[in-house]
Design a protein around this motif. Structure first.
Motif, PDB file in Angstrom:
ATOM      1  N   SER A   1      31.795  -7.023  29.900  1.00 21.25           N
ATOM      2  CA  SER A   1      32.051  -6.907  31.335  1.00 21.25           C
ATOM      3  C   SER A   1      33.511  -7.106  31.700  1.00 21.25           C
ATOM      4  CB  SER A   1      31.202  -7.936  32.097  1.00 21.25           C
ATOM      5  OG  SER A   1      31.566  -9.254  31.726  1.00 21.25           O
ATOM      6  N   ILE A   2      34.409  -7.034  30.717  1.00 21.41           N
ATOM      7  CA  ILE A   2      35.832  -7.209  31.017  1.00 21.41           C
ATOM      8  C   ILE A   2      36.607  -5.966  30.567  1.00 21.41           C
ATOM      9  CG2 ILE A   2      35.695  -9.718  30.880  1.00 21.41           C
ATOM     10  CD1 ILE A   2      37.004  -9.557  28.107  1.00 21.41           C
ATOM     11  N   LEU A   3      37.829  -5.858  31.048  1.00 25.42           N
ATOM     12  CA  LEU A   3      38.629  -4.664  30.784  1.00 25.42           C
ATOM     13  C   LEU A   3      38.875  -4.449  29.294  1.00 25.42           C
ATOM     14  CD1 LEU A   3      41.159  -5.158  33.710  1.00 25.42           C
ATOM     15  CD2 LEU A   3      39.423  -3.363  33.534  1.00 25.42           C
ATOM     16  N   ARG A   4      38.830  -5.504  28.515  1.00 27.49           N
ATOM     17  CA  ARG A   4      38.991  -5.356  27.074  1.00 27.49           C
ATOM     18  C   ARG A   4      37.779  -4.690  26.444  1.00 27.49           C
ATOM     19  NH1 ARG A   4      37.683  -8.169  22.326  1.00 27.49           N
ATOM     20  NH2 ARG A   4      39.225  -7.852  20.674  1.00 27.49           N
ATOM     21  N   GLY A   5      36.588  -4.965  26.984  1.00 20.06           N
ATOM     22  CA  GLY A   5      35.370  -4.512  26.343  1.00 20.06           C
ATOM     23  C   GLY A   5      34.865  -3.144  26.771  1.00 20.06           C
ATOM     24  N   PHE A   6      35.281  -2.656  27.945  1.00 23.44           N
ATOM     25  CA  PHE A   6      34.744  -1.386  28.432  1.00 23.44           C
ATOM     26  C   PHE A   6      34.940  -0.231  27.447  1.00 23.44           C
ATOM     27  CE2 PHE A   6      35.562  -2.912  33.055  1.00 23.44           C
ATOM     28  CZ  PHE A   6      34.404  -3.670  33.016  1.00 23.44           C
ATOM     29  N   PRO A   7      36.159   0.009  26.936  1.00 25.71           N
ATOM     30  CA  PRO A   7      36.333   1.165  26.043  1.00 25.71           C
ATOM     31  C   PRO A   7      35.483   1.077  24.780  1.00 25.71           C
ATOM     32  CG  PRO A   7      38.464   0.395  26.855  1.00 25.71           C
ATOM     33  CD  PRO A   7      37.449  -0.660  27.226  1.00 25.71           C
ATOM     34  N   GLN A   8      35.314  -0.121  24.246  1.00 25.45           N
ATOM     35  CA  GLN A   8      34.526  -0.272  23.018  1.00 25.45           C
ATOM     36  C   GLN A   8      33.062   0.086  23.276  1.00 25.45           C
ATOM     37  OE1 GLN A   8      35.215  -3.883  20.687  1.00 25.45           O
ATOM     38  NE2 GLN A   8      33.003  -4.075  20.369  1.00 25.45           N
ATOM     39  N   ASP A   9      32.478  -0.473  24.325  1.00 24.45           N
ATOM     40  CA  ASP A   9      31.091  -0.142  24.650  1.00 24.45           C
ATOM     41  C   ASP A   9      30.948   1.327  25.026  1.00 24.45           C
ATOM     42  OD1 ASP A   9      30.408  -2.739  24.147  1.00 24.45           O
ATOM     43  OD2 ASP A   9      29.792  -3.238  26.196  1.00 24.45           O
ATOM     44  N   ALA A  10      31.941   1.854  25.755  1.00 24.00           N
ATOM     45  CA  ALA A  10      31.879   3.260  26.165  1.00 24.00           C
ATOM     46  C   ALA A  10      31.902   4.185  24.958  1.00 24.00           C
ATOM     47  CB  ALA A  10      33.041   3.585  27.098  1.00 24.00           C
ATOM     48  N   ALA A  11      32.700   3.851  23.952  1.00 23.74           N
ATOM     49  CA  ALA A  11      32.751   4.681  22.747  1.00 23.74           C
ATOM     50  C   ALA A  11      31.402   4.669  22.027  1.00 23.74           C
ATOM     51  CB  ALA A  11      33.857   4.182  21.825  1.00 23.74           C
ATOM     52  N   THR A  12      30.774   3.511  21.961  1.00 21.56           N
ATOM     53  CA  THR A  12      29.446   3.413  21.340  1.00 21.56           C
ATOM     54  C   THR A  12      28.437   4.252  22.106  1.00 21.56           C
ATOM     55  OG1 THR A  12      29.911   1.188  20.503  1.00 21.56           O
ATOM     56  CG2 THR A  12      27.603   1.836  20.680  1.00 21.56           C
ATOM     57  N   VAL A  13      28.444   4.141  23.434  1.00 20.94           N
ATOM     58  CA  VAL A  13      27.509   4.899  24.262  1.00 20.94           C
ATOM     59  C   VAL A  13      27.748   6.397  24.114  1.00 20.94           C
ATOM     60  CG1 VAL A  13      26.931   5.456  26.661  1.00 20.94           C
ATOM     61  CG2 VAL A  13      27.044   3.069  25.910  1.00 20.94           C
ATOM     62  N   ALA A  14      29.012   6.808  24.116  1.00 20.23           N
ATOM     63  CA  ALA A  14      29.308   8.235  23.990  1.00 20.23           C
ATOM     64  C   ALA A  14      28.764   8.792  22.678  1.00 20.23           C
ATOM     65  CB  ALA A  14      30.812   8.467  24.076  1.00 20.23           C
ATOM     66  N   GLY A  15      28.878   8.003  21.613  1.00 22.32           N
ATOM     67  CA  GLY A  15      28.315   8.437  20.338  1.00 22.32           C
ATOM     68  C   GLY A  15      26.805   8.579  20.405  1.00 22.32           C
ATOM     69  N   GLU A  16      26.144   7.640  21.090  1.00 23.96           N
ATOM     70  CA  GLU A  16      24.689   7.695  21.208  1.00 23.96           C
ATOM     71  C   GLU A  16      24.252   8.847  22.121  1.00 23.96           C
ATOM     72  OE1 GLU A  16      23.241   3.861  22.348  1.00 23.96           O
ATOM     73  OE2 GLU A  16      24.037   2.869  20.561  1.00 23.96           O
ATOM     74  N   VAL A  17      25.035   9.104  23.183  1.00 27.45           N
ATOM     75  CA  VAL A  17      24.730  10.239  24.050  1.00 27.45           C
ATOM     76  C   VAL A  17      24.827  11.539  23.271  1.00 27.45           C
ATOM     77  CG1 VAL A  17      25.512  11.572  26.049  1.00 27.45           C
ATOM     78  CG2 VAL A  17      25.404   9.074  26.189  1.00 27.45           C
ATOM     79  N   GLU A  18      25.896  11.681  22.509  1.00 24.60           N
ATOM     80  CA  GLU A  18      26.083  12.898  21.716  1.00 24.60           C
ATOM     81  C   GLU A  18      24.916  13.101  20.746  1.00 24.60           C
ATOM     82  OE1 GLU A  18      29.601  14.991  19.065  1.00 24.60           O
ATOM     83  OE2 GLU A  18      29.258  12.836  18.860  1.00 24.60           O
ATOM     84  N   ALA A  19      24.525  12.023  20.075  1.00 24.05           N
ATOM     85  CA  ALA A  19      23.411  12.118  19.137  1.00 24.05           C
ATOM     86  C   ALA A  19      22.119  12.462  19.872  1.00 24.05           C
ATOM     87  CB  ALA A  19      23.260  10.812  18.368  1.00 24.05           C
ATOM     88  N   TYR A  20      21.914  11.864  21.028  1.00 20.22           N
ATOM     89  CA  TYR A  20      20.699  12.120  21.806  1.00 20.22           C
ATOM     90  C   TYR A  20      20.615  13.584  22.239  1.00 20.22           C
ATOM     91  CZ  TYR A  20      17.332  11.821  25.644  1.00 20.22           C
ATOM     92  OH  TYR A  20      16.260  12.025  26.480  1.00 20.22           O
ATOM     93  N   LEU A  21      21.754  14.131  22.648  1.00 24.03           N
ATOM     94  CA  LEU A  21      21.780  15.513  23.094  1.00 24.03           C
ATOM     95  C   LEU A  21      21.698  16.502  21.936  1.00 24.03           C
ATOM     96  CD1 LEU A  21      24.528  15.239  25.860  1.00 24.03           C
ATOM     97  CD2 LEU A  21      22.052  15.387  26.193  1.00 24.03           C
ATOM     98  N   GLY A  22      21.762  15.986  20.739  1.00 25.06           N
ATOM     99  CA  GLY A  22      21.653  16.860  19.583  1.00 25.06           C
ATOM    100  C   GLY A  22      22.970  17.425  19.116  1.00 25.06           C
ATOM    101  N   GLY A  23      24.068  16.759  19.507  1.00 26.01           N
ATOM    102  CA  GLY A  23      25.377  17.247  19.068  1.00 26.01           C
ATOM    103  C   GLY A  23      25.835  18.420  19.909  1.00 26.01           C
ATOM    104  N   VAL A  24      26.213  18.143  21.172  1.00 28.90           N
ATOM    105  CA  VAL A  24      26.572  19.234  22.089  1.00 28.90           C
ATOM    106  C   VAL A  24      27.887  19.860  21.697  1.00 28.90           C
ATOM    107  CG1 VAL A  24      25.342  18.183  23.992  1.00 28.90           C
ATOM    108  CG2 VAL A  24      27.760  17.653  23.657  1.00 28.90           C
ATOM    109  N   GLY A  25      28.051  21.095  22.087  1.00 33.23           N
ATOM    110  CA  GLY A  25      29.315  21.786  21.899  1.00 33.23           C
ATOM    111  C   GLY A  25      30.109  21.734  23.185  1.00 33.23           C
ATOM    112  N   PRO A  26      30.469  22.894  23.753  1.00 29.05           N
ATOM    113  CA  PRO A  26      31.278  22.898  24.969  1.00 29.05           C
ATOM    114  C   PRO A  26      30.577  22.275  26.157  1.00 29.05           C
ATOM    115  CG  PRO A  26      31.360  25.045  23.876  1.00 29.05           C
ATOM    116  CD  PRO A  26      30.281  24.252  23.202  1.00 29.05           C
ATOM    117  N   GLY A  27      29.215  22.246  26.158  1.00 25.81           N
ATOM    118  CA  GLY A  27      28.494  21.635  27.274  1.00 25.81           C
ATOM    119  C   GLY A  27      28.358  22.573  28.451  1.00 25.81           C
TER     120      GLY A  27
END
Length: 405
Positions: free
Chosen positions: A376-402
């Protein structure tokens, strides 16, 4: 249909947007106001971050030992937002399931998404105790999110309720504005700004303090503990230091009848709680030094540790003490009433299991103790966001241009 929708364009949402873009995930960011709305509307004039630049990667590159003002934070968020696909002034009224995906209802129409990242935060809806309803009508009342400067308050003394980060800093701001201040205290830890030649935050990061996960805590009640107090701009701050500057310390307000306000007798215990946390943090550093077997610089004298003799009043006559304003520094919640009921717990707050995932296709970013202490602090947002983005990409099946509509 969008591949992904991010709700919220504060630092957490902008971090999520940048991380999704880096993975090529097509998305849109919906913001209820303007980018960084909470930072624009719920910070006082003299506000300054209490974490140095190196601790705030969510705000982009900055001087290592800088301490950004509110205006500088907003400016940085605006710069980051310029590179994100944001629709401002688009509050989401409802997030609900829609077949295999989700629908987000807005005044501009419904948006459908395969995945959603909720980044609205859980610290932006003011909490005010029921006691506030009994305060005499002649006394102006504010929440920390409403307070701006001493000069905008009616002339007279000010009662600040709550001695966490906001309460202590606002009390100091009021003192600087020439106001008499009474501070209703609470049991909040504090941190020395520096210890043994380094910033305390540097030590804590090295010790893994912000990487602690909920399961690492021996006492689950610590999940609800407020963040320790440290002065904005990088200096130590304590209740006893505020008392020496002229603040009248009182206990927690427990009853009010007319102009007579009654407090509990917790002041000395609250001072002790702050001191105990500071001693604990220093002890962590000392233990690290012993494990290393090397020598560290000696401990610096910290004037905020100096005890103070006080005799806190048990009651207060608001009229006799010329108290014309109360500032409730009693914390914030998040409003998740718009979220599908299956994504929140009985108290209406986000349901998650130690990860950022809330349900298939929905993730959170920016919540307290979402994944770890630093979530919940400015140091942690990018780290959690990177993890989430990876999980979103995997969930979507590896999107291309979108794609989106």
């Amino acid at each position: 249909m969008f591949d992904c929708v991010v709700v919220g364009a504060g630092p957490a949402g902008l971090s999520a947007s940048a991380a999704l873009a880096a993975r090529g995930v097509a998305h849109v960011v919906l913001e209820r106001g303007r980018a960084g709305e909470t930072w624009r509307t719920q910070r006082w004039g003299s506000f300054r971050l209490n974490t140095p630049g190196w601790m705030n990667p969510a705000l982009g590159a900055q001087e290592r030992e800088s301490y950004a003002t509110r205006a500088e934070v907003v400016e940085r968020l605006e710069t980051l937002a310029a590179d994100c696909p944001i629709r401002e002034v688009t509050p989401v009224a409802r997030l609900a399931r829609a077949g295999a995906g989700w629908v987000l209802r807005t005044a501009a129409g419904d948006l459908r998404a395969r995945a959603v990242v909720v980044a609205t935060g859980d610290q932006n809806t003011p909490k005010v105790p029921a006691l506030a309803r009994a305060v005499p009508a002649r006394v102006a009342q504010y929440h920390a999110g409403d307070y701006r400067t001493p000069g905008l308050l009616p002339a007279g003394s000010v009662l600040v309720v709550g001695s966490g980060q906001s309460g202590c800093q606002i009390a100091a701001d009021l003192l600087g504005g020439g106001r008499r201040v009474l501070l209703a205290t609470s049991p909040v830890g504090r941190l020395p700004c520096r210890y043994r030649g380094r910033g305390t935050y540097e030590w804590l990061v090295e010790l893994g303090f912000y990487d602690q996960r909920p399961g690492d805590l021996t006492d689950p009640s610590l999940l609800r503990a407020p963040n320790p107090v440290i002065g904005g701009g990088g200096h130590s701050l304590s209740l006893q230091a505020l008392a020496r500057r002229g603040v009248t310390l009182v206990g927690r307000p427990v009853a009010i009848a007319g102009d007579r306000l009654t407090f509990d007798d917790s002041v000395h215990a609250n001072i002790a709680a702050g001191d105990a946390f500071a001693a604990w943090a220093r002890g962590l550093v000392d233990d690290l030094a012993r494990r290393r077997g090397g020598e560290l610089p000696p401990a610096e004298a910290d004037p905020t540790d100096t005890p103070v003799e006080i005799s806190p009043p048990a009651t207060l006559d608001l009229r006799a003490e010329e108290v014309t304003s109360v500032v409730w520094c009693t914390g914030f919640d998040g409003d998740f009433s718009w979220v599908d009921p299956g994504l929140v717990g009985p108290a209406g707050q986000p349901r998650h299991d130690g990860t950022a995932a809330a349900a298939p296709g929905v993730w959170y970013v920016g919540l307290r103790w979402l994944v770890c202490r630093g979530s919940s602090i400015l140091r942690g947002f990018p780290q959690d966001a990177a993890t989430v983005a990876g999980e979103v990409e995997a969930y979507l099946g590896g999107v291309g241009p979108g794609h989106g509509s």
